[in-house]
Each structure stands twice: as structure tokens, then as C-alpha cells.
Design a protein around this motif. Structure first.
Motif, PDB file in Angstrom:
ATOM      1  N   PRO A   1       6.578  13.415 -10.626  1.00 41.86           N
ATOM      2  CA  PRO A   1       6.349  14.501 -11.588  1.00 41.86           C
ATOM      3  C   PRO A   1       4.927  14.554 -12.155  1.00 41.86           C
ATOM      4  O   PRO A   1       4.364  15.640 -12.309  1.00 41.86           O
ATOM      5  CB  PRO A   1       7.359  14.205 -12.696  1.00 41.86           C
ATOM      6  N   ASP A   2       4.326  13.411 -12.418  1.00 38.33           N
ATOM      7  CA  ASP A   2       2.955  13.438 -12.946  1.00 38.33           C
ATOM      8  C   ASP A   2       1.960  13.881 -11.880  1.00 38.33           C
ATOM      9  O   ASP A   2       0.963  14.555 -12.185  1.00 38.33           O
ATOM     10  CB  ASP A   2       2.570  12.075 -13.524  1.00 38.33           C
ATOM     11  N   GLU A   3       2.222  13.539 -10.615  1.00 33.98           N
ATOM     12  CA  GLU A   3       1.353  13.999  -9.533  1.00 33.98           C
ATOM     13  C   GLU A   3       1.468  15.504  -9.346  1.00 33.98           C
ATOM     14  O   GLU A   3       0.471  16.191  -9.090  1.00 33.98           O
ATOM     15  CB  GLU A   3       1.713  13.281  -8.228  1.00 33.98           C
ATOM     16  N   ALA A   4       2.691  16.042  -9.499  1.00 32.24           N
ATOM     17  CA  ALA A   4       2.885  17.484  -9.375  1.00 32.24           C
ATOM     18  C   ALA A   4       2.152  18.222 -10.490  1.00 32.24           C
ATOM     19  O   ALA A   4       1.564  19.289 -10.259  1.00 32.24           O
ATOM     20  CB  ALA A   4       4.375  17.816  -9.390  1.00 32.24           C
ATOM     21  N   ARG A   5       2.160  17.657 -11.703  1.00 30.47           N
ATOM     22  CA  ARG A   5       1.420  18.283 -12.800  1.00 30.47           C
ATOM     23  C   ARG A   5      -0.084  18.267 -12.524  1.00 30.47           C
ATOM     24  O   ARG A   5      -0.804  19.222 -12.831  1.00 30.47           O
ATOM     25  CB  ARG A   5       1.724  17.565 -14.119  1.00 30.47           C
ATOM     26  N   LEU A   6      -0.576  17.177 -11.930  1.00 30.24           N
ATOM     27  CA  LEU A   6      -1.997  17.114 -11.572  1.00 30.24           C
ATOM     28  C   LEU A   6      -2.348  18.151 -10.508  1.00 30.24           C
ATOM     29  O   LEU A   6      -3.406  18.783 -10.579  1.00 30.24           O
ATOM     30  CB  LEU A   6      -2.347  15.710 -11.059  1.00 30.24           C
ATOM     31  N   LEU A   7      -1.475  18.331  -9.528  1.00 34.70           N
ATOM     32  CA  LEU A   7      -1.715  19.342  -8.493  1.00 34.70           C
ATOM     33  C   LEU A   7      -1.808  20.730  -9.115  1.00 34.70           C
ATOM     34  O   LEU A   7      -2.643  21.546  -8.717  1.00 34.70           O
ATOM     35  CB  LEU A   7      -0.602  19.317  -7.445  1.00 34.70           C
ATOM     36  N   LYS A   8      -0.934  20.998 -10.072  1.00 33.83           N
ATOM     37  CA  LYS A   8      -0.959  22.299 -10.749  1.00 33.83           C
ATOM     38  C   LYS A   8      -2.234  22.447 -11.575  1.00 33.83           C
ATOM     39  O   LYS A   8      -2.839  23.513 -11.615  1.00 33.83           O
ATOM     40  CB  LYS A   8       0.280  22.444 -11.626  1.00 33.83           C
ATOM     41  N   ALA A   9      -2.686  21.362 -12.205  1.00 35.70           N
ATOM     42  CA  ALA A   9      -3.906  21.408 -13.001  1.00 35.70           C
ATOM     43  C   ALA A   9      -5.137  21.610 -12.118  1.00 35.70           C
ATOM     44  O   ALA A   9      -6.089  22.281 -12.519  1.00 35.70           O
ATOM     45  CB  ALA A   9      -4.055  20.124 -13.810  1.00 35.70           C
ATOM     46  N   TYR A  10      -5.129  21.058 -10.904  1.00 34.33           N
ATOM     47  CA  TYR A  10      -6.249  21.219  -9.982  1.00 34.33           C
ATOM     48  C   TYR A  10      -6.253  22.580  -9.303  1.00 34.33           C
ATOM     49  O   TYR A  10      -7.179  22.895  -8.562  1.00 34.33           O
ATOM     50  CB  TYR A  10      -6.226  20.133  -8.903  1.00 34.33           C
ATOM     51  N   GLY A  11      -5.188  23.374  -9.501  1.00 35.63           N
ATOM     52  CA  GLY A  11      -5.128  24.687  -8.880  1.00 35.63           C
ATOM     53  C   GLY A  11      -4.564  24.687  -7.474  1.00 35.63           C
ATOM     54  O   GLY A  11      -4.630  25.698  -6.779  1.00 35.63           O
ATOM     55  N   GLU A  12      -4.027  23.568  -7.029  1.00 35.09           N
ATOM     56  CA  GLU A  12      -3.417  23.510  -5.698  1.00 35.09           C
ATOM     57  C   GLU A  12      -2.079  24.246  -5.673  1.00 35.09           C
ATOM     58  O   GLU A  12      -1.718  24.848  -4.676  1.00 35.09           O
ATOM     59  CB  GLU A  12      -3.207  22.055  -5.274  1.00 35.09           C
ATOM     60  N   LEU A  13      -1.329  24.168  -6.780  1.00 34.73           N
ATOM     61  CA  LEU A  13      -0.056  24.878  -6.887  1.00 34.73           C
ATOM     62  C   LEU A  13      -0.262  26.121  -7.746  1.00 34.73           C
ATOM     63  O   LEU A  13      -0.981  26.075  -8.749  1.00 34.73           O
ATOM     64  CB  LEU A  13       1.004  23.978  -7.542  1.00 34.73           C
ATOM     65  N   PRO A  14       0.367  27.244  -7.390  1.00 33.83           N
ATOM     66  CA  PRO A  14       0.209  28.449  -8.217  1.00 33.83           C
ATOM     67  C   PRO A  14       0.918  28.299  -9.558  1.00 33.83           C
ATOM     68  O   PRO A  14       1.753  27.408  -9.754  1.00 33.83           O
ATOM     69  CB  PRO A  14       0.851  29.553  -7.365  1.00 33.83           C
ATOM     70  N   ASP A  15       0.586  29.197 -10.487  1.00 38.40           N
ATOM     71  CA  ASP A  15       1.115  29.097 -11.843  1.00 38.40           C
ATOM     72  C   ASP A  15       2.594  29.440 -11.930  1.00 38.40           C
ATOM     73  O   ASP A  15       3.263  29.054 -12.880  1.00 38.40           O
ATOM     74  CB  ASP A  15       0.333  30.023 -12.784  1.00 38.40           C
ATOM     75  N   ASN A  16       3.134  30.191 -10.951  1.00 38.81           N
ATOM     76  CA  ASN A  16       4.542  30.598 -11.045  1.00 38.81           C
ATOM     77  C   ASN A  16       5.502  29.519 -10.551  1.00 38.81           C
ATOM     78  O   ASN A  16       6.706  29.737 -10.536  1.00 38.81           O
ATOM     79  CB  ASN A  16       4.789  31.898 -10.277  1.00 38.81           C
ATOM     80  N   VAL A  17       4.995  28.347 -10.169  1.00 41.51           N
ATOM     81  CA  VAL A  17       5.864  27.241  -9.769  1.00 41.51           C
ATOM     82  C   VAL A  17       6.286  26.486 -11.022  1.00 41.51           C
ATOM     83  O   VAL A  17       5.448  26.058 -11.807  1.00 41.51           O
ATOM     84  CB  VAL A  17       5.126  26.295  -8.792  1.00 41.51           C
ATOM     85  N   ARG A  18       7.594  26.343 -11.195  1.00 43.45           N
ATOM     86  CA  ARG A  18       8.111  25.606 -12.357  1.00 43.45           C
ATOM     87  C   ARG A  18       8.330  24.156 -11.969  1.00 43.45           C
ATOM     88  O   ARG A  18       9.005  23.867 -10.992  1.00 43.45           O
ATOM     89  CB  ARG A  18       9.435  26.203 -12.816  1.00 43.45           C
ATOM     90  N   LEU A  19       7.783  23.260 -12.772  1.00 47.17           N
ATOM     91  CA  LEU A  19       7.939  21.827 -12.515  1.00 47.17           C
ATOM     92  C   LEU A  19       8.994  21.258 -13.446  1.00 47.17           C
ATOM     93  O   LEU A  19       9.331  21.862 -14.466  1.00 47.17           O
ATOM     94  CB  LEU A  19       6.609  21.108 -12.747  1.00 47.17           C
ATOM     95  N   ASN A  20       9.523  20.091 -13.115  1.00 40.11           N
ATOM     96  CA  ASN A  20      10.446  19.313 -13.953  1.00 40.11           C
ATOM     97  C   ASN A  20      11.761  20.036 -14.215  1.00 40.11           C
ATOM     98  O   ASN A  20      12.351  19.864 -15.264  1.00 40.11           O
ATOM     99  CB  ASN A  20       9.835  18.960 -15.312  1.00 40.11           C
ATOM    100  N   GLU A  21      12.221  20.856 -13.312  1.00 37.25           N
ATOM    101  CA  GLU A  21      13.482  21.548 -13.539  1.00 37.25           C
ATOM    102  C   GLU A  21      14.400  21.308 -12.353  1.00 37.25           C
ATOM    103  O   GLU A  21      13.983  21.403 -11.214  1.00 37.25           O
ATOM    104  CB  GLU A  21      13.260  23.051 -13.718  1.00 37.25           C
ATOM    105  N   GLY A  22      15.651  21.017 -12.647  1.00 35.27           N
ATOM    106  CA  GLY A  22      16.616  20.823 -11.577  1.00 35.27           C
ATOM    107  C   GLY A  22      16.990  22.124 -10.905  1.00 35.27           C
ATOM    108  O   GLY A  22      17.205  22.174  -9.714  1.00 35.27           O
TER     109      GLY A  22
END
Length: 145
Positions: free
Chosen positions: A97-118
Motif C-alpha cells: 500500500p505505501d508503494e502504491a501511494r508513492l506511485l500515485k504521488a510520482y504520477g505513474e498512476l492516474p488520479d481516478n485510481v482508488r487505493l486502499n479499498e477492498g
């Protein structure tokens, strides 16, 4: 009764994950790879994932990760695309989860991707405006029942 000749049983195999807690280097995608979010687990080492490029693919968990790295719906993974089958891919890496947040912060993942949700649904924008699926009753309505 036969003698046990192995080195241990099920509990010995379980204790292999001590190295996962320490920090590892963040792996970015290369050509032939794509980020994806797990939609549904299908069983038999397979899953359905929505890739960042917008296509839904049937993915196979590679043998090195099978029964060692647990993957659930909503997780962000790195998949290797197949040259000969565009609708199928192979899961290479699961991001913590922390790596996914870093990817989103670096702009690798778009903003419409929701993290930490089942429950996954962040890739499509067919939101109903925040309307909940419950009915609210007034006090007079409850007295009539």
C-alpha cells in the motif's frame, strides 16, 4: 508406520516471509509492462484486472508469487503484457500500500485510481453522485408502521 524423512511440515513452510517487512526499491514499469488494479479473483492462480491503459485483462499469477504473495481485490500490481495475446497478462509484482501511494504521488498512476479499498470501482467514472442505497424515514412514517 513410515518414518518422516522430510525437513518439516506445513508450519515450516509458513515461516518464510520475514524479508517482506523491510523496505525494497520501488519498481517502475518498463516497455511490455503495465500497472493494473485487481477487480476480481477467479481462482486457480488467475484474476481479472483493469489495466491503467483502460483494458480489462485476464491475468495469471506467476509461480514464484503463487501461495507466497497474497493478492486481493483492489490491490495494485505490475503485469507483463503478452505479445501474442492482448487480452491476457501475467502478474509480475504486487505493490504494498505505501508503494502504491508513492506511485500515485510520482504520477505513474492516474488520479481516478482508488487505493486502499477492498471494493474496486475507481477506474470507471459512473458515480451516482454520492447517493447512498438506503431510505431515510421521518418520525411520522415510523409511527404509522
Amino acid at each position: 508406520m513410515p518414518k518422516n524423512k522430510g525437513k518439516g511440515g506445513k508450519n515450516r513452510k509458513r515461516g518464510k516471509n520475514e524479508a517482506d517487512d523491510e523496505k525494497r526499491e520501488l519498481v517502475f514499469k518498463e516497455d511490455g509492462q503495465e500497472y493494473a488494479q485487481i477487480l476480481k479473483m477467479l481462482g486457480n492462480g488467475r484474476l481479472e484486472a483493469m489495466c491503467i491503459d483502460g483494458s480489462k485483462r485476464l491475468c495469471h499469477i506467476r509461480g514464484k508469487m503463487h501461495k507466497k504473495v497474497w493478492i486481493a481485490a483492489g490491490d495494485i500490481v505490475l503485469v507483463g503484457l503478452r505479445d501474442y495475446q492482448d487480452e491476457k497478462a501475467d502478474v509480475i509484482l504486487k505493490y504494498m500500500p505505501d508503494e502504491a501511494r508513492l506511485l500515485k504521488a510520482y504520477g505513474e498512476l492516474p488520479d481516478n485510481v482508488r487505493l486502499n479499498e477492498g471494493v474496486v470501482g475507481g477506474m470507471d467514472d459512473d458515480d451516482d453522485g454520492g447517493v447512498d442505497d438506503y431510505i431515510e424515514f421521518e418520525d411520522e412514517d415510523i409511527d404509522k408502521i
